[in-house]
Enzyme design. Sequence first.
Site, PDB file in Angstrom:
ATOM      1  N   CYS A 153       0.775  -1.428  -0.197  1.00 17.51           N
ATOM      2  CA  CYS A 153       0.155   0.137  -0.079  1.00 17.51           C
ATOM      3  C   CYS A 153       0.613   1.337  -0.057  1.00 17.51           C
ATOM      4  O   CYS A 153       1.437   1.536  -1.082  1.00 17.51           O
ATOM      5  CB  CYS A 153      -1.057  -0.319   0.982  1.00 17.51           C
ATOM      6  SG  CYS A 153      -2.248   0.661   1.216  1.00 17.51           S
ATOM      7  N   HIS A 201      -4.071  -5.056   1.039  1.00 19.31           N
ATOM      8  CA  HIS A 201      -3.137  -5.812   2.042  1.00 19.31           C
ATOM      9  C   HIS A 201      -3.488  -7.005   2.007  1.00 19.31           C
ATOM     10  O   HIS A 201      -4.095  -7.866   2.424  1.00 19.31           O
ATOM     11  CB  HIS A 201      -3.848  -5.116   3.846  1.00 19.31           C
ATOM     12  CG  HIS A 201      -3.393  -3.602   3.492  1.00 19.31           C
ATOM     13  ND1 HIS A 201      -2.417  -3.132   4.565  1.00 19.31           N
ATOM     14  CD2 HIS A 201      -4.090  -2.761   2.614  1.00 19.31           C
ATOM     15  CE1 HIS A 201      -2.589  -2.034   3.763  1.00 19.31           C
ATOM     16  NE2 HIS A 201      -3.251  -1.550   3.263  1.00 19.31           N
ATOM     17  N   GLU A 244      -2.014  -8.981   4.502  1.00 19.48           N
ATOM     18  CA  GLU A 244      -1.454  -9.876   5.739  1.00 19.48           C
ATOM     19  C   GLU A 244      -3.228  -9.649   6.566  1.00 19.48           C
ATOM     20  O   GLU A 244      -3.407  -9.962   7.753  1.00 19.48           O
ATOM     21  CB  GLU A 244      -1.226  -8.223   7.041  1.00 19.48           C
ATOM     22  CG  GLU A 244      -1.165  -6.898   7.033  1.00 19.48           C
ATOM     23  CD  GLU A 244      -1.005  -6.258   5.735  1.00 19.48           C
ATOM     24  OE1 GLU A 244      -1.122  -7.165   4.610  1.00 19.48           O
ATOM     25  OE2 GLU A 244      -1.095  -5.022   6.027  1.00 19.48           O
TER      26      GLU A 244
END
Length: 565
Positions: free
Chosen positions: A89, A208, A210
């Site tokens: 990002c 993202h 994660e």
Amino acid sequence: MDTVGPEILILDFGSQTTQLIGRRIRDLGVYTEIIPGDTALDDAVLSGAAGSTLRGIILSGSPESVYTAEGAVPDKKVYTLGLPLLGICYGLQRMTVDNGGVVEALPKREFGRIGVMTTMPESEGSIRRFLASFDRTVRLNRIVDQPVSDGGPRFSKPGTKRAITAWMSHGDTLTRLAPGFQEYGVSDTGYPAVVAHETKPWFGLQFHPEVTHTERGTEILAAFVFGVCGCKKSWTMEQYVEEVRASLSARVGSNPVLLLISGGVDSTVAGALLLKTLDPDQVHLMYMDTGLMRKDETKTVKTALEQLGAKHLHIIYCEEEFLGALKGLEEPEAKRKAIGDLFITIQEREVARLGLPDSYFLAQGTLYTDLIESGKGVGKKAHLIKSHHNVGSPLVDAKRKLGRIIEPLDRLYKDEVRRLGRILGIDEEVVRRHPFPGPGLAVRILGEVTKEKCGILREADAIFIEELKKRRAPKKNISLYDDIWQAFAVLLPIRSVGVAGDARKYGWVLALRAITSADGMTADVYPFPVEALLEISTRITNTVSDIGRVTYDISSKPPATIEWE
Ligand code: XMP
């Protein structure tokens, strides 16, 4: 932690999910450390590199824009170390701008699940290895096990297009890639989503990986960590325990330690760690029964700690004081403040009563997420979402100033704490326990808290939880309780009409909440089997006569929070 250098370093630019990146990578068995994004990358910081353990760097997301003064800038050296880089990002946007590309504001911020279409490159090499992780047909262990020298695993044909759903949260986009970069993935909305440098091992993701909402997110991180950086699985919870215990003993010496126990998993695990590391005679455990606890909570905590060898367990019964402080209060923040203030008053009074020498250490079961949610993340840039009253108090602040605070779990997430608890031999009932907020039932009784309402809610909640433990999750060999991340009942400040025999009566309305989550930062509604819900509702209204109606909360987080307050 000083004995091991990180294999992956994460530069934190302040995203709420930076810690998640670290945690996912540690879950893959690779030791990682997070440092503020603008840290000078001098030899001390890169000592891992000198000892040749550092194999890659991740640039995290950020709530800021790259073109504002608030947007932190990494040490330019990051681009000359010759190490693999992954920008996530803001991290990607940072790499783009720092290397001659352009980033501009989007007409409208993108937030939530968005499709990403990727294309496989023609040639073999690290870009193909990285992009292979987007392929639904590739299992994680193939990416992990395939030696880099082998050219990586063979995947779907070059040029094949694959799509995943990814989680995004950004107000800016790349409008011109930096020289040397190529686009390999585009979002449904038409913006660059995956880029890679043609000659250097540099990658960028606009989404993202994660966050659990991103499909194949862990595989994508694994492809970077193993496939591109060549890390090995070597980081385990057992090793973490050994290191924490060694540093705990060295720091505390023979001084006494006082741990404030809340009854939840975290402080119980922190207690176990202290008891198993230090002489139990050094360890003082203080627990307040505020009257806002779950059914039988005090008994469960007492038994668990005694089983772990606790010698000085101080249980303070203070229900009357808490109910007195909450009398007449309806506003959630006013209730939180009253509880927080009283907590501090009683804490100071009782700690003074213990008469410990000034040299004592104060321990807390603070987790990573507690620090992030109070805006005290490792990078100190995470925007403040909410203050948890259990992170700070004058006593804690004073001890912190003196360098006498111990937070042995402050690098761990909830499920890691559970793993640690198991290693330390804590009773499974306690380790599996769902999270419970510090202010207890007060945040689950909307409006004024009274002894009578606490009693009603406690009974209803206990029935709900008992039923969850008894029932199997659909198509799984675990209970509903274990399949759910957090479940509880909420007592609403309204009464509704019902029938009891021939008479009409007003009963309280109860809401049931059950969610799935990785860490409490986002949550999805648990798809409860309807049959079970109906039976549980009937049992509650049949047993707790003051409850006339039961509802099920179907809101995810965001936009709702987990607790109702
Ligand atoms: P929310 O309601 O913010 O909750 O979505 C996220 C997680 O945090 C727990 N929670 C608290 N835990 N002290 C705590 O120790 C608190 O003041 C507090 N408030 C919420 C909540 O139960 C959920 O697991």
